[in-house]
Scaffold this motif. Sequence first.
Motif, PDB file in Angstrom:
ATOM      1  N   ALA A  20      -4.170   6.764  -0.552  1.00 44.99           N
ATOM      2  CA  ALA A  20      -3.333   6.487  -1.265  1.00 44.99           C
ATOM      3  C   ALA A  20      -3.718   6.266  -2.996  1.00 44.99           C
ATOM      4  O   ALA A  20      -2.787   6.942  -3.962  1.00 44.99           O
ATOM      5  N   ARG A  21      -4.984   5.842  -3.202  1.00 46.71           N
ATOM      6  CA  ARG A  21      -5.553   5.926  -4.550  1.00 46.71           C
ATOM      7  C   ARG A  21      -5.552   7.358  -4.929  1.00 46.71           C
ATOM      8  O   ARG A  21      -5.039   7.785  -6.140  1.00 46.71           O
ATOM      9  N   GLU A  22      -6.038   8.370  -4.255  1.00 47.86           N
ATOM     10  CA  GLU A  22      -6.753   9.551  -4.599  1.00 47.86           C
ATOM     11  C   GLU A  22      -5.160  10.285  -4.810  1.00 47.86           C
ATOM     12  O   GLU A  22      -5.258  11.489  -5.745  1.00 47.86           O
ATOM     13  N   ARG A  23      -3.940  10.156  -4.217  1.00 46.12           N
ATOM     14  CA  ARG A  23      -2.856  10.753  -4.146  1.00 46.12           C
ATOM     15  C   ARG A  23      -1.794  10.084  -5.263  1.00 46.12           C
ATOM     16  O   ARG A  23      -0.693  10.532  -5.582  1.00 46.12           O
ATOM     17  N   GLY A  24      -2.332   9.054  -5.732  1.00 44.36           N
ATOM     18  CA  GLY A  24      -1.439   8.328  -6.930  1.00 44.36           C
ATOM     19  C   GLY A  24      -0.261   7.688  -6.215  1.00 44.36           C
ATOM     20  O   GLY A  24       0.528   7.576  -6.928  1.00 44.36           O
ATOM     21  N   TRP A  25      -0.398   7.092  -4.906  1.00 49.52           N
ATOM     22  CA  TRP A  25       0.686   6.607  -4.288  1.00 49.52           C
ATOM     23  C   TRP A  25       0.812   4.952  -4.721  1.00 49.52           C
ATOM     24  O   TRP A  25       0.322   4.087  -3.818  1.00 49.52           O
ATOM     25  N   HIS A  26       1.028   4.748  -5.727  1.00 44.75           N
ATOM     26  CA  HIS A  26       1.014   3.372  -6.269  1.00 44.75           C
ATOM     27  C   HIS A  26       1.803   2.309  -5.408  1.00 44.75           C
ATOM     28  O   HIS A  26       1.309   1.245  -5.405  1.00 44.75           O
ATOM     29  N   GLY A  31       0.658  -2.808  -0.510  1.00 43.30           N
ATOM     30  CA  GLY A  31       0.944  -3.112   0.832  1.00 43.30           C
ATOM     31  C   GLY A  31      -0.435  -2.887   1.529  1.00 43.30           C
ATOM     32  O   GLY A  31      -0.658  -3.759   2.526  1.00 43.30           O
ATOM     33  N   LEU A  32      -1.250  -1.762   1.429  1.00 45.35           N
ATOM     34  CA  LEU A  32      -2.197  -1.460   2.189  1.00 45.35           C
ATOM     35  C   LEU A  32      -3.249  -2.403   1.883  1.00 45.35           C
ATOM     36  O   LEU A  32      -4.141  -2.835   2.833  1.00 45.35           O
ATOM     37  N   GLN A  33      -3.562  -3.057   0.547  1.00 40.39           N
ATOM     38  CA  GLN A  33      -4.673  -3.654   0.368  1.00 40.39           C
ATOM     39  C   GLN A  33      -4.136  -5.332   0.791  1.00 40.39           C
ATOM     40  O   GLN A  33      -5.156  -5.647   1.314  1.00 40.39           O
ATOM     41  N   VAL A  34      -2.839  -5.479   0.853  1.00 40.56           N
ATOM     42  CA  VAL A  34      -2.481  -6.799   1.556  1.00 40.56           C
ATOM     43  C   VAL A  34      -2.867  -6.726   2.876  1.00 40.56           C
ATOM     44  O   VAL A  34      -3.293  -7.693   3.617  1.00 40.56           O
ATOM     45  N   SER A  35      -2.479  -5.777   3.673  1.00 42.57           N
ATOM     46  CA  SER A  35      -3.005  -5.548   5.136  1.00 42.57           C
ATOM     47  C   SER A  35      -4.429  -5.609   5.411  1.00 42.57           C
ATOM     48  O   SER A  35      -4.731  -6.391   6.143  1.00 42.57           O
ATOM     49  N   LEU A  36      -5.319  -4.896   4.559  1.00 45.17           N
ATOM     50  CA  LEU A  36      -6.646  -4.630   4.698  1.00 45.17           C
ATOM     51  C   LEU A  36      -7.204  -6.095   4.563  1.00 45.17           C
ATOM     52  O   LEU A  36      -8.152  -6.576   5.268  1.00 45.17           O
ATOM     53  N   ASP A  37      -6.684  -7.048   3.621  1.00 43.90           N
ATOM     54  CA  ASP A  37      -7.335  -8.416   3.284  1.00 43.90           C
ATOM     55  C   ASP A  37      -6.990  -9.258   4.428  1.00 43.90           C
ATOM     56  O   ASP A  37      -7.850  -9.887   4.793  1.00 43.90           O
TER      57      ASP A  37
END
Length: 68
Positions: A20-26, A31-37
């Motif tokens: 998501a970071r590489e493709r610029g999917w801001h 959401g992914l960070q919240v799930s990862l945490d």
Amino acid sequence: AQQDRLVEIIANLRDRLTEARERGWHGEIEGLQVSLDGAEQKLAAMRRSVRSPGPVQLGLPSTGAPPG
């Protein structure tokens, strides 16, 4: 057994977050960070509960009658 599955989920979330970071999917990043945490916190809690110091001493049951 659930810990192994959670480790796989965490690895997958990290891969998706990197993509998501590489493709610029801001919109996806937060959401992914919240799930990862949340998954990492859950895994840490599971590992803490597994490392219990040993049996818990509960003591003897009381009959409720006064001594004597």
